[in-house]
Every structure is written in C-alpha cells, then in structure tokens.
Enzyme design. Structure first.
Site, PDB file in Angstrom:
ATOM      1  N   GLU A  83      -0.201  34.213  10.413  1.00 13.94           N
ATOM      2  CA  GLU A  83       0.118  33.031   9.624  1.00 13.94           C
ATOM      3  C   GLU A  83      -1.032  32.040   9.727  1.00 13.94           C
ATOM      4  O   GLU A  83      -1.519  31.760  10.820  1.00 13.94           O
ATOM      5  CB  GLU A  83       1.408  32.375  10.143  1.00 13.94           C
ATOM      6  CG  GLU A  83       1.753  31.084   9.394  1.00 13.94           C
ATOM      7  CD  GLU A  83       3.048  30.426   9.881  1.00 13.94           C
ATOM      8  OE1 GLU A  83       3.638  30.917  10.873  1.00 13.94           O
ATOM      9  OE2 GLU A  83       3.454  29.423   9.265  1.00 13.94           O
ATOM     10  N   GLU A  89       4.928  31.609   2.615  1.00 14.63           N
ATOM     11  CA  GLU A  89       6.101  31.152   3.370  1.00 14.63           C
ATOM     12  C   GLU A  89       6.590  29.866   2.725  1.00 14.63           C
ATOM     13  O   GLU A  89       5.842  28.886   2.632  1.00 14.63           O
ATOM     14  CB  GLU A  89       5.733  30.912   4.845  1.00 14.63           C
ATOM     15  CG  GLU A  89       5.362  32.195   5.567  1.00 14.63           C
ATOM     16  CD  GLU A  89       5.187  32.011   7.068  1.00 14.63           C
ATOM     17  OE1 GLU A  89       5.420  30.906   7.592  1.00 14.63           O
ATOM     18  OE2 GLU A  89       4.808  33.002   7.729  1.00 14.63           O
ATOM     19  N   GLU A  99      10.067  33.439  14.609  1.00 12.88           N
ATOM     20  CA  GLU A  99       8.973  32.580  15.079  1.00 12.88           C
ATOM     21  C   GLU A  99       9.352  31.906  16.389  1.00 12.88           C
ATOM     22  O   GLU A  99      10.525  31.836  16.763  1.00 12.88           O
ATOM     23  CB  GLU A  99       8.613  31.523  14.022  1.00 12.88           C
ATOM     24  CG  GLU A  99       9.692  30.479  13.816  1.00 12.88           C
ATOM     25  CD  GLU A  99       9.237  29.279  12.976  1.00 12.88           C
ATOM     26  OE1 GLU A  99       8.432  29.445  12.048  1.00 12.88           O
ATOM     27  OE2 GLU A  99       9.731  28.172  13.251  1.00 12.88           O
TER      28      GLU A  99
HETATM   29  P1  C2E Z   1       5.942  26.302  10.640  1.00 16.28           P
HETATM   30  O1  C2E Z   1       5.561  26.947   9.348  1.00 16.28           O
HETATM   31  O2  C2E Z   1       7.366  26.445  11.068  1.00 16.28           O
HETATM   32  O3  C2E Z   1       4.944  26.898  11.714  1.00 16.28           O
HETATM   33  C1  C2E Z   1       5.292  27.194  13.037  1.00 16.28           C
HETATM   34  C2  C2E Z   1       4.840  26.125  13.992  1.00 16.28           C
HETATM   35  O4  C2E Z   1       5.275  26.467  15.301  1.00 16.28           O
HETATM   36  C3  C2E Z   1       3.324  26.000  14.090  1.00 16.28           C
HETATM   37  O5  C2E Z   1       3.037  24.639  14.381  1.00 16.28           O
HETATM   38  C4  C2E Z   1       2.982  26.875  15.288  1.00 16.28           C
HETATM   39  O6  C2E Z   1       1.782  26.534  15.908  1.00 16.28           O
HETATM   40  C5  C2E Z   1       4.167  26.597  16.176  1.00 16.28           C
HETATM   41  N1  C2E Z   1       4.463  27.699  17.084  1.00 16.28           N
HETATM   42  C6  C2E Z   1       4.278  29.018  16.886  1.00 16.28           C
HETATM   43  N2  C2E Z   1       4.727  29.740  17.928  1.00 16.28           N
HETATM   44  C7  C2E Z   1       5.213  28.858  18.829  1.00 16.28           C
HETATM   45  C8  C2E Z   1       5.817  29.001  20.128  1.00 16.28           C
HETATM   46  O7  C2E Z   1       5.998  30.094  20.671  1.00 16.28           O
HETATM   47  N3  C2E Z   1       6.201  27.854  20.759  1.00 16.28           N
HETATM   48  C9  C2E Z   1       6.019  26.625  20.198  1.00 16.28           C
HETATM   49  N4  C2E Z   1       6.412  25.561  20.891  1.00 16.28           N
HETATM   50  N5  C2E Z   1       5.462  26.457  18.969  1.00 16.28           N
HETATM   51  C10 C2E Z   1       5.061  27.564  18.291  1.00 16.28           C
HETATM   52  P2  C2E Z   1       1.878  23.872  13.619  1.00 16.28           P
HETATM   53  O8  C2E Z   1       0.686  24.767  13.480  1.00 16.28           O
HETATM   54  O9  C2E Z   1       1.716  22.559  14.304  1.00 16.28           O
HETATM   55  O10 C2E Z   1       2.472  23.650  12.167  1.00 16.28           O
HETATM   56  C11 C2E Z   1       3.567  22.809  11.963  1.00 16.28           C
HETATM   57  C12 C2E Z   1       4.076  22.886  10.556  1.00 16.28           C
HETATM   58  O11 C2E Z   1       3.117  22.377   9.623  1.00 16.28           O
HETATM   59  C13 C2E Z   1       4.347  24.313  10.096  1.00 16.28           C
HETATM   60  O12 C2E Z   1       5.594  24.720  10.584  1.00 16.28           O
HETATM   61  C14 C2E Z   1       4.302  24.152   8.592  1.00 16.28           C
HETATM   62  O13 C2E Z   1       5.542  23.689   8.107  1.00 16.28           O
HETATM   63  C15 C2E Z   1       3.278  23.047   8.401  1.00 16.28           C
HETATM   64  N6  C2E Z   1       1.999  23.647   7.961  1.00 16.28           N
HETATM   65  C16 C2E Z   1       0.998  24.162   8.709  1.00 16.28           C
HETATM   66  N7  C2E Z   1      -0.013  24.600   7.935  1.00 16.28           N
HETATM   67  C17 C2E Z   1       0.367  24.362   6.642  1.00 16.28           C
HETATM   68  C18 C2E Z   1      -0.248  24.586   5.358  1.00 16.28           C
HETATM   69  O14 C2E Z   1      -1.347  25.147   5.223  1.00 16.28           O
HETATM   70  N8  C2E Z   1       0.465  24.181   4.258  1.00 16.28           N
HETATM   71  C19 C2E Z   1       1.684  23.586   4.347  1.00 16.28           C
HETATM   72  N9  C2E Z   1       2.306  23.231   3.215  1.00 16.28           N
HETATM   73  N10 C2E Z   1       2.285  23.380   5.537  1.00 16.28           N
HETATM   74  C20 C2E Z   1       1.638  23.758   6.676  1.00 16.28           C
HETATM   75 CA    CA Z   2       9.551  26.387  12.031  1.00 19.48          CA
HETATM   76 CA    CA Z   3       5.473  28.851   8.378  1.00 23.06          CA
END
Ligand code: C2E
Ligand code: CA
Ligand code: CA
Ligand code: CA
Length: 277
Positions: free
Chosen positions: A57, A149, A235
């Site tokens: 992802e 997604e 996830e």
């Molecule tokens: P999401 O799509 O639900 O992504 C999963 C988030 O959980 C990611 O945070 C990831 O780093 C984190 N994560 C993954 N595995 C674990 C784990 O085992 N434990 C914990 N505590 N966290 C974990 P991140 O990277 O901070 O992204 C947060 C949100 O920001 C994402 O949630 C998504 O909704 C949004 N996002 C990130 N990149 C994009 C993008 O390119 N476009 C859009 N529209 N939204 C994005």
């Molecule tokens: Ca999530």
């Molecule tokens: Ca996602």
C-alpha cells in the site's frame, strides 16, 4: 474557580486558534510543497499466510524542508477541504506508476500490485480514472498492477457518479478494495451495487480481537466478504496471536507492523530481496 474556569476557556481558545493557524499555514504551503518535491510515498508490504509479499500500500508523507515529517492524517483532510487533493492524487498516481516501473526494471521479485488510497472527491472528478488509464498505457503497465482503496464514505457519497467511475476502473483491470471496512456507515447497501474485489478489515477491529466479542466481530466481517466472493485483507496486524487467529479464519492478506512498517522505496526494495522464498 470562576477565574480558573475563565483561564481554562482562554487556554482552549488559544489551542484552537493555534490549530487553525497551523492548518492555514499548511494549506498555504501545499502547492509549493508539491513543486519542491516534499511529498513522499512510503510502501507498506501486504503478505499472504506464508509471509510472502503479495502487494503493498502506498502511503503519503509530507517531508518538509526542515526534515519534519507531517503524517497524512494531518494534511490530507486539509488538502481535501481546500480542493488540492485532486492534484496531489495525480502526483500519487504518477509516483506509484514510476515505482512499479522501477520494481519491474530492477527485477525485484514483486509479483503483485500497489494499492493507492483514493478519496471520494478524486473519484467524483470525472477525469481521474481516465488519467490513470492514460498513465498506465504510457508506462506500459497492466492495470492489474494497481488497486484502489476506497473508504465507505467515498463509496456512499454521490454513489451513482462514483459507481460509474469505479466500474470504469474495474473494467480496466484495477482492483477495488473497501478500506476501513465497518467504521464508516451503518448501511451495507453499497456492497450490493458496487463492483468490489476485497474488504479491508480496519485496525480498530484487530485491536479488539483479544476479547471474545471482538474476535467474533472480525469473524463476522470475514463471513460477509466470503459470502460476497470478496477477498479479505487485514490491516494493523501487530502480534503473532492476532495473525494466528486471522489465519484460522482464512483471511487472505495481512498488513501491519508485525511484518513491516511503511518503508521508503529503497527500504521496500531491500525488504523484498529478503522476502524471497
Ligand atoms: P489507512 O488507509 O487506514 O492506512 C493505514 C494506516 O495505519 C497507515 O497510517 C499505516 O501506516 C498505519 N499502520 C499500518 N500498520 C499498522 C500497525 O500494525 N500498527 C499501527 N499502529 N499502525 C499501522 P498512515 O500512513 O499515517 O496513513 C493514515 C491515513 O492517511 C490512511 O489510513 C489513509 O486514510 C490516509 N492516506 C495515506 N496516504 C494517502 C493517499 O495517498 N491518499 C489519500 N486519499 N489518503 C491517504
Ligand atoms: Ca484504517
Ligand atoms: Ca488504506
Ligand atoms: Ca520516486
């Protein structure tokens, strides 16, 4: 205590004012951040029950000049609000496709697809999927290398419009996943009307799997997905114990800190080389 109450009020007001000022500042800096190349895509592996990589992802980061990294939870809502998300979303598409080419070229043992987070606004912009199609053709990359997604809110708002765009994407061969399943809307009716390939079980459900109710809830989500012929991605898997239970439920793909955090391009390539059978 009245004075204290007043102070408290002032304190909260100040915090709120700070937050608003900070967000305004970020909003103003978004366009130049794009020009200055301050955005980064990190890649978090997805694995099968044997621990083999089956995808990744793409997750956005904003690395400011001073080296500070701003997480997507902070700046994406701002970018959505001020209308910058379509432009940033196009950058994400270009960047991810360039990385897929790199993985191909360097023979990185990457058999699978890259998933992009796509928000409702992007999908409603009638040109987004068309842009993706053109970019894939130009890069000579099959659409099966990409996955979108989408959160439930993206799927539910302006449903008809989004649906035709989704159908278009799926006809190209892009896979569609429901992100954060179960956290958005109480209605499941969109599951009838949209062409969807997989459900992503949200981390908040995985966190509660140490209780009986929590475990049953995840099992129920898995049953829904299976009944509808969708695959299940989980996830936020952080422990062996969670993984064992999820494997027993026959979930298909797993993602979380147990396997890897989101990685830079270079670290992801290194991780892949160690993931070879
Ligand atoms: P999401 O799509 O639900 O992504 C999963 C988030 O959980 C990611 O945070 C990831 O780093 C984190 N994560 C993954 N595995 C674990 C784990 O085992 N434990 C914990 N505590 N966290 C974990 P991140 O990277 O901070 O992204 C947060 C949100 O920001 C994402 O949630 C998504 O909704 C949004 N996002 C990130 N990149 C994009 C993008 O390119 N476009 C859009 N529209 N939204 C994005
Ligand atoms: Ca999530
Ligand atoms: Ca996602
Ligand atoms: Ca790059």
């Amino acid at each position: 205590s009245i004075a204290q109450g007043r102070n408290r009020l002032v304190f909260y007001d100040a915090a709120l004012a700070n937050k608003i000022a900070y967000e305004k500042m970020l909003e103003k800096r978004l366009p130049s951040a794009l020009l200055n190349n301050e955005f980064r895509l990190y890649y978090q592996p997805k694995v099968n029950r044997h621990g083999r990589c089956v995808g990744a992802e793409a997750l956005l980061r904003w690395q400011q000049e001073e080296g500070r990294i701003i997480p997507p939870d902070v700046f994406i809502p701002i970018a959505e609000r001020c209308g910058f998300m379509p432009e940033l979303g196009i950058w994400v598409v270009n960047e991810a496709i360039a990385f897929i080419k790199t993985l191909d070229r360097e023979d990185c043992n990457f058999p699978a697809r890259i998933a992009l987070n796509v928000c409702g606004l992007q999908l409603m912009d009638g040109d987004f999927v068309e842009y993706v199609e053109k970019a894939l053709i130009e890069a000579r990359i099959p659409a099966s290398k990409l996955e979108f997604e989408l959160t439930e809110s993206a799927l539910v708002t302006e449903a008809g419009r989004a649906s035709s765009q989704l159908q278009y994407a799926r006809d190209l061969g892009v896979s569609i996943a429901v992100d954060d399943f179960g956290t958005g809307y109480s209605s499941l009716s969109y599951l009838q009307s949209f062409p969807l390939d997989s459900l992503k079980v949200d981390k908040s459900f995985v966190d509660k799997m140490d209780t009986e109710r929590g475990e049953k809830l995840v099992a129920g989500i898995v049953d829904i997905a299976r009944a509808l012929g969708m695959s299940v991605v989980v996830e936020g898997v952080e422990t062996r114990e969670q993984l064992n239970k999820l494997v027993d439920m026959n979930c298909h793909q797993f993602q979380g800190y147990l396997f890897s955090r989101p990685l830079t391009e270079q670290d992801f390539i290194t991780w892949l080389s160690r993931n070879r059978p």
